[in-house]
Each structure stands twice: as structure tokens, then as C-alpha cells.
Scaffold this motif. Sequence first.
Motif, mmCIF file in Angstrom:
data_model
loop_
_atom_site.group_PDB
_atom_site.id
_atom_site.type_symbol
_atom_site.label_atom_id
_atom_site.label_comp_id
_atom_site.label_asym_id
_atom_site.label_seq_id
_atom_site.Cartn_x
_atom_site.Cartn_y
_atom_site.Cartn_z
ATOM 1 N N LEU A 113 0.909 -1.273 0.138
ATOM 2 C CA LEU A 113 0.122 -0.071 0.034
ATOM 3 C C LEU A 113 1.030 1.318 -0.104
ATOM 4 N N GLN A 114 1.201 1.615 -1.183
ATOM 5 C CA GLN A 114 2.059 3.046 -1.271
ATOM 6 C C GLN A 114 1.120 4.251 -1.447
ATOM 7 N N LYS A 141 4.733 2.261 2.072
ATOM 8 C CA LYS A 141 5.888 2.868 1.327
ATOM 9 C C LYS A 141 5.077 4.310 0.994
ATOM 10 N N ILE A 142 6.001 5.293 1.048
ATOM 11 C CA ILE A 142 5.396 6.553 0.740
ATOM 12 C C ILE A 142 6.241 7.437 -0.607
ATOM 13 N N GLN A 172 11.163 8.252 -2.589
ATOM 14 C CA GLN A 172 10.277 7.016 -2.094
ATOM 15 C C GLN A 172 11.000 6.377 -1.008
ATOM 16 N N GLY A 173 10.137 6.047 -0.132
ATOM 17 C CA GLY A 173 10.700 5.564 1.030
ATOM 18 C C GLY A 173 9.842 4.750 2.021
ATOM 19 N N ILE A 227 10.705 8.842 5.268
ATOM 20 C CA ILE A 227 9.879 9.901 4.718
ATOM 21 C C ILE A 227 9.866 10.938 6.020
ATOM 22 N N ARG A 228 9.328 10.513 7.032
ATOM 23 C CA ARG A 228 9.282 11.446 8.305
ATOM 24 C C ARG A 228 10.529 12.166 8.788
ATOM 25 N N ASN A 229 11.518 11.302 8.427
ATOM 26 C CA ASN A 229 12.973 12.027 9.109
ATOM 27 C C ASN A 229 13.647 12.219 7.787
#
Length: 248
Positions: free
Chosen positions: A32-33, A214-215, A226-227, A232-234
Motif C-alpha cells: 500500500l503505497q 511505502k510513501i 520514495q521510502g 519519509i518522516r525523517n
Amino acid sequence: MGEILKTVKLTKNFGGLSAVQEVNFSIEEGDLQSIIGPNGAGKSTFFKLITGEIKPSSGQILFSDQDITALPQTKISHLGIAVAYQITNIFPMLSVFENVRVAAQSRKTTFNLWSRALAHKELTGETEAILELIGLQEFQNETAANLSHGDRKRLEIGIALATKPKLLLLDEPTAGLSPPETRQTIELIKKIAAGLTIILVEHKMKVVMEVSTKITVLYYGSLLVQGTPDEIRNNEEVRRVYLGGVVC
Ligand SMILES: Nc1ncnc2c1ncn2[C@@H]1O[C@H](COP(=O)(O)OP(=O)(O)OP(=O)(O)O)[C@@H](O)[C@H]1O
Ligand SMILES: [Mg+2]
């Protein structure tokens, strides 16, 4: 498992504007990206390119290794890509039940409702299962136009699911929903994610962080990074351009 969808240098120009610019995106089967990015980043345009609603200026789209770039929208839909974003997918004068059943029926191209009682039963069963999943059984005979905004958004997801997609695109499924409705939709997304590959465009970061494996971050048409949610948060650049330093 492996990659179910991949884009290669996918580009869409509107006049002088590059709405999607050389995007190399990929998603593994079962993931689920989420795709995030500021307004106008190109998220909805990216979805329209994948479904074939609009054609790219350049680049390729591969679905399970098949090049679908030049295929018409109906063909892409039959291959198993469904999208839930346009309220117009709903037939407002039909009941909730009929809306889902019509979508399930559209999948079976040679299906004749009147001569095949067994298939009819099967369709009814599938429709009932979807109504239960989206939590609209009690409203199944209600005219769709009378549903609340939240229920309509979930019906939209139900209609997409009825086509039995392999890949489901959700464009802002919680937009305009109250906190309890948002919670209900998150739970629904988690449930359907168990058996399906999903790409989710969503502005609510809490939702994104909770459901995504993933985002991808889009910024002015380009894929920035993409991570995993933690990456992504960091990510400093993401915080600077999108999260605006907000801790989520
Ligand atoms: N049909 C079109 N013709 C011209 N420009 C367009 C068209 N569709 C989109 N755009 C432009 O392309 C850019 C990307 O739009 P898009 O709708 O994909 O953004 P988005 O990331 O989905 O934004 P939002 O978060 O607000 O939904 C925007 O600048 C938009 O104005
Ligand atoms: Mg959009």
C-alpha cells in the motif's frame, strides 16, 4: 511477488507546465503505497495517466511487465486497474445495491443477466459481500443520491472493488470526511489492503503514516523521494518542502 506497476520517465505537459515530470515510480504487489505532495504536485494527473484517462507526453507505464502506455482506458480497466475518486462513478438515481451490482456486472463482458440465473446469484452474493465490507448493507435499498458524503465516498470504493481490480487507486478517499468517518474509511482501507495492491493519494498525514508500507513524495511534478514512512518522516528535504517542519 515483484513489481505490479512501474513508470519509466513518465511525463505529462500541459502547455508549458510539466504536471508530471520524468517520474520513475514502482510498486510491489501487495503493497500500500501513498503518494503525497502539495496541491498541484501532479498526484491526480499521475493517476489519470495510469488509468489511461489522459495520455502521457512521453515515458512508459508497465503493468505486470505489460506496456499499457498506449492502451485505451477500458482496456486498462479490464486488465485490473480501478480508481475511486470521481463521485460521477456513482449512478445517483440507482440504489446503493444496484450501484455495486452494475459495477460487478460490467466486469463480465459476455454476461447475460436474464438467461443465467446462476451467474445472477453469484453477482448478488458478490454485491452483498462488498456492501458488508464497506458497511452499507443497511442502506442497500437507499437511492445513492440520498447518502451522506462519507457513505458516498465508501460506495465509490465499493464500486471500484466490484470490478475485482489487481491494483486500486484511491484519490483522497477521506477528503471532507469527519473524524469518525475518516476512522471508518481507514479501517476499510486496512481491510482491503490485505488482499490488494493500493496506491493512495492522501493529504492527511496521520492516515498516510498509519496505513502505508511505502510513501512517494511528488513535488512540482517530480518524484522527490520514495521510502518507508519512517524514512519519509525523517527526510530533511521532505520536511522542508512538504511537511513544513510539522512533526507527524
Ligand atoms: N487538464 C489540465 N489542463 C491544464 N493543466 C492541468 C490539467 N490538469 C491538471 N493541470 C495542472 O497540473 C498541475 C497538477 O495538477 P494535479 O491535479 O495533478 O495536482 P494534485 O497533486 O492532484 O493536486 P491536489 O492536491 O490539489 O489534488 C496543476 O498545476 C494543475 O493546475
Ligand atoms: Mg488531486
